[in-house]
Design a protein around this motif. Structure first.
Motif, PDB file in Angstrom:
ATOM      1  N   UNK A  20       0.786  -1.263   0.145  1.00 22.05           N
ATOM      2  CA  UNK A  20       0.037   0.069   0.242  1.00 22.05           C
ATOM      3  C   UNK A  20       0.874   1.338  -0.089  1.00 22.05           C
ATOM      4  N   UNK A  21       1.678   1.104   0.803  1.00 18.02           N
ATOM      5  CA  UNK A  21       2.515   2.488   0.813  1.00 18.02           C
ATOM      6  C   UNK A  21       3.789   2.607  -0.282  1.00 18.02           C
ATOM      7  N   UNK A  22       4.124   1.413  -0.596  1.00 21.93           N
ATOM      8  CA  UNK A  22       4.922   1.192  -2.033  1.00 21.93           C
ATOM      9  C   UNK A  22       4.136   1.992  -3.073  1.00 21.93           C
ATOM     10  N   UNK A  23       3.037   1.670  -2.913  1.00 22.37           N
ATOM     11  CA  UNK A  23       2.052   2.295  -4.135  1.00 22.37           C
ATOM     12  C   UNK A  23       2.157   3.918  -4.147  1.00 22.37           C
ATOM     13  N   UNK A  24       2.329   4.396  -2.780  1.00 25.51           N
ATOM     14  CA  UNK A  24       2.283   5.855  -2.706  1.00 25.51           C
ATOM     15  C   UNK A  24       3.510   6.514  -3.450  1.00 25.51           C
ATOM     16  N   UNK A  25       4.740   5.963  -3.074  1.00 27.83           N
ATOM     17  CA  UNK A  25       5.910   6.716  -3.558  1.00 27.83           C
ATOM     18  C   UNK A  25       6.338   6.144  -4.998  1.00 27.83           C
ATOM     19  N   UNK A  26       5.977   5.195  -5.540  1.00 26.22           N
ATOM     20  CA  UNK A  26       6.160   4.559  -6.585  1.00 26.22           C
ATOM     21  C   UNK A  26       5.746   5.369  -7.651  1.00 26.22           C
ATOM     22  N   UNK A  27       4.893   6.365  -7.632  1.00 24.24           N
ATOM     23  CA  UNK A  27       4.644   7.414  -8.565  1.00 24.24           C
ATOM     24  C   UNK A  27       5.715   8.418  -8.681  1.00 24.24           C
ATOM     25  N   UNK A  28       6.824   8.500  -7.899  1.00 23.46           N
ATOM     26  CA  UNK A  28       7.625   9.396  -7.714  1.00 23.46           C
ATOM     27  C   UNK A  28       8.666   9.504  -9.072  1.00 23.46           C
ATOM     28  N   UNK A  29       8.785   8.572  -9.690  1.00 21.18           N
ATOM     29  CA  UNK A  29       9.706   8.364 -11.004  1.00 21.18           C
ATOM     30  C   UNK A  29       8.960   8.346 -12.241  1.00 21.18           C
ATOM     31  N   UNK A 154      14.196   2.022 -11.293  1.00 26.38           N
ATOM     32  CA  UNK A 154      14.678   0.844 -12.108  1.00 26.38           C
ATOM     33  C   UNK A 154      13.930   0.634 -13.266  1.00 26.38           C
ATOM     34  N   UNK A 155      12.517   0.406 -13.226  1.00 25.98           N
ATOM     35  CA  UNK A 155      11.600   0.288 -14.165  1.00 25.98           C
ATOM     36  C   UNK A 155      11.331   1.421 -14.973  1.00 25.98           C
ATOM     37  N   UNK A 156      11.376   2.698 -14.668  1.00 24.88           N
ATOM     38  CA  UNK A 156      11.348   3.963 -15.386  1.00 24.88           C
ATOM     39  C   UNK A 156      12.761   4.079 -16.171  1.00 24.88           C
ATOM     40  N   UNK A 157      13.971   3.687 -15.690  1.00 24.91           N
ATOM     41  CA  UNK A 157      15.012   3.663 -16.518  1.00 24.91           C
ATOM     42  C   UNK A 157      15.080   2.893 -17.873  1.00 24.91           C
TER      43      UNK A 157
END
Length: 447
Positions: A20-29, A154-157
């Motif tokens: 749940x909190x991973x989803x909050x910050x994963x948006x950063x990149x 890593x994914x967005x790179x």
């Protein structure tokens, strides 16, 4: 129930909170790709974090009362299925408005694991054995924001930004399956209610009932109580207000880092997206190092139990907060004065380790203290903390870039360190004066 099974349940619940909190910050990149594909500006894309976090803060006001009527397990399953379903429009958005609306909704749906799940852990373990599993669960929601940018960087790179949310969908689906297979109902009043209903049906005798069958007041009244009591606590109890403000400031700084670290490491040290995500490892290492000290705190708590004949005052729980209150500003000041490009990049990352440890110590200490000191309204005390924390965490990323552009990396980070330093005396003052303050409080326990 065997101890192994209890720990499996704790790990599944902790994984759900982490997701749940991973989803909050994963948006950063994902912000750059989001702005390009959905034709918007960077300032709008930052709302993808802010709206999700605000949903996390407001959700407990609803799911808390519902869990006391329908049980924790039903809330887990329904909320996580909704979390998964409503992430699809986030992963495949037709426009920015749809994306942002469903970011808030998914945050709201996933909030059960930040409010209700702690109760499941305390249901499973006796008081003398609950500290370690509770520490694992407490760590999970705060480790999630650190892992989020690491994975999404890593994914967005290497792939399209949408893959961040596709990976999230896969994780959510696996979690739903684990919740259905491994997590039973643990809330005793609901278990008794189901048992009473079964006995009534088997015996054909309506005289069998559970306390929850004769609960006073309606569900609507319980929800209204859940909504206004946390704000009454903030308005009329200075001790709770200051502790919650301390927590809120700390979480706001943690979420501000998702905008600040790219400025420090991409602009200052030439990092790419993947490497910038890896720079959050320092905070994660600090949290895990702090978690590793839990056996020491368990022994400390046992000694306090012996010292006070089994009933230590709640203020003994603030000793951990005293350690965290010192470590967090030290880490921030160290980080502030090592953000110069001439300083090797590893130094500011190492500086974030004591900050990460401080985050764990402060939150664990404050959560435990609020639950014990405000035991009659413990759920409302935690809801007030969650609402204020999430408001700060939602607001801080919005002004991060402007602040860092105006003050520079050193000045902006030192300002945050100074704010945390102002809050450092708080656990020391309450350790000395807490009993007197509780005696005059309308909400806290008196002994």
């Amino acid at each position: 129930m065997p101890a192994v099974r209890k720990w499996v349940i704790v790990l599944v619940i902790s994984s759900a909170a982490l997701c749940a909190t991973f989803a909050s910050s994963a948006a950063s990149f994902t912000e750059e790709g989001l702005a390009e594909d959905l034709h918007t500006v960077h300032e709008v894309t930052i709302l993808s974090i802010s709206l999700f976090v605000e949903g996390l803060g407001l959700g407990p006001l609803l799911v808390g009362p519902l869990s006391e009527v329908y049980g924790r397990n039903n809330i887990y399953r329904i909320s996580y299925i909704l979390f998964w379903v409503f992430t699809w429009p986030v992963a495949f958005p037709p426009d920015i408005a749809t994306f942002l609306v469903f970011r808030f909704i998914t945050g709201f749906c996933s909030s059960a694991f930040l409010s209700v799940a702690g109760g499941s852990v305390s249901d499973l373990f006796a008081n003398e054995k609950v500290a370690s599993p509770m520490a694992v669960y407490t760590m999970s929601p705060f480790l999630g924001p650190v892992i989020g940018p690491l994975v999404s960087g890593f994914i967005c790179q290497h792939a399209n930004w949408r893959w961040t949310y596709r990976v999230l969908l896969i994780w959510q689906f696996v979690t739903v399956v684990l919740l259905v297979v491994f997590v039973p109902e643990t809330y005793e009043p609901v278990i008794l209610k189901r048992k009473a209903a079964r006995v009534r049906k088997e015996k054909g005798d309506n005289n069998y009932w559970a306390p929850l069958d004769r609960r006073e007041g309606s569900l609507t009244q319980a929800i209204l109580f859940s909504c206004y009591t946390p704000f009454k606590l903030l308005l009329f109890d200075r001790m709770a207000l200051l502790l919650n403000t301390w927590n809120a400031l700390l979480l706001g700084i943690l979420y501000l880092a998702f905008q600040a670290f790219p400025i420090i490491f991409e602009d200052g040290h030439g990092f790419n997206t993947q490497d910038t995500g890896m720079s959050f490892l320092g905070i994660g290492v600090g949290m895990l190092a702090a978690l590793a000290t839990q056996p020491i705190w368990n022994r400390f708590n046992r000694r306090q139990m012996e010292k006070y004949n089994g009933k230590p005052p709640p203020e003994t729980r603030l000793v951990m907060g005293q350690v965290g209150g010192i470590l967090a500003p030290i880490g921030l000041f160290w980080l502030a004065f090592t953000t110069y490009p001439a300083v090797p990049w590893i130094v500011p990352i190492i500086a974030s380790v004591p900050f990460g440890a401080g985050v764990y110590f402060i939150f664990t200490s404050t959560f435990t203290y609020l639950v014990i000191a405000y035991r009659p309204i413990a759920a409302s005390a935690m809801a007030s903390n969650s609402a204020l924390r999430s408001t700060f965490a939602a607001a801080f990323p919005l002004f991060a870039k402007a602040m860092y552009d105006r003050l520079g990396t050193v000045g902006a980070t030192a300002l945050l360190a100074g704010l945390m330093t102002l809050m450092t005396p708080l656990p020391f003052i309450y350790y000395k004066m807490g009993a007197r303050l509780r005696a005059t409080s309308r909400f806290a326990v008196k002994t």
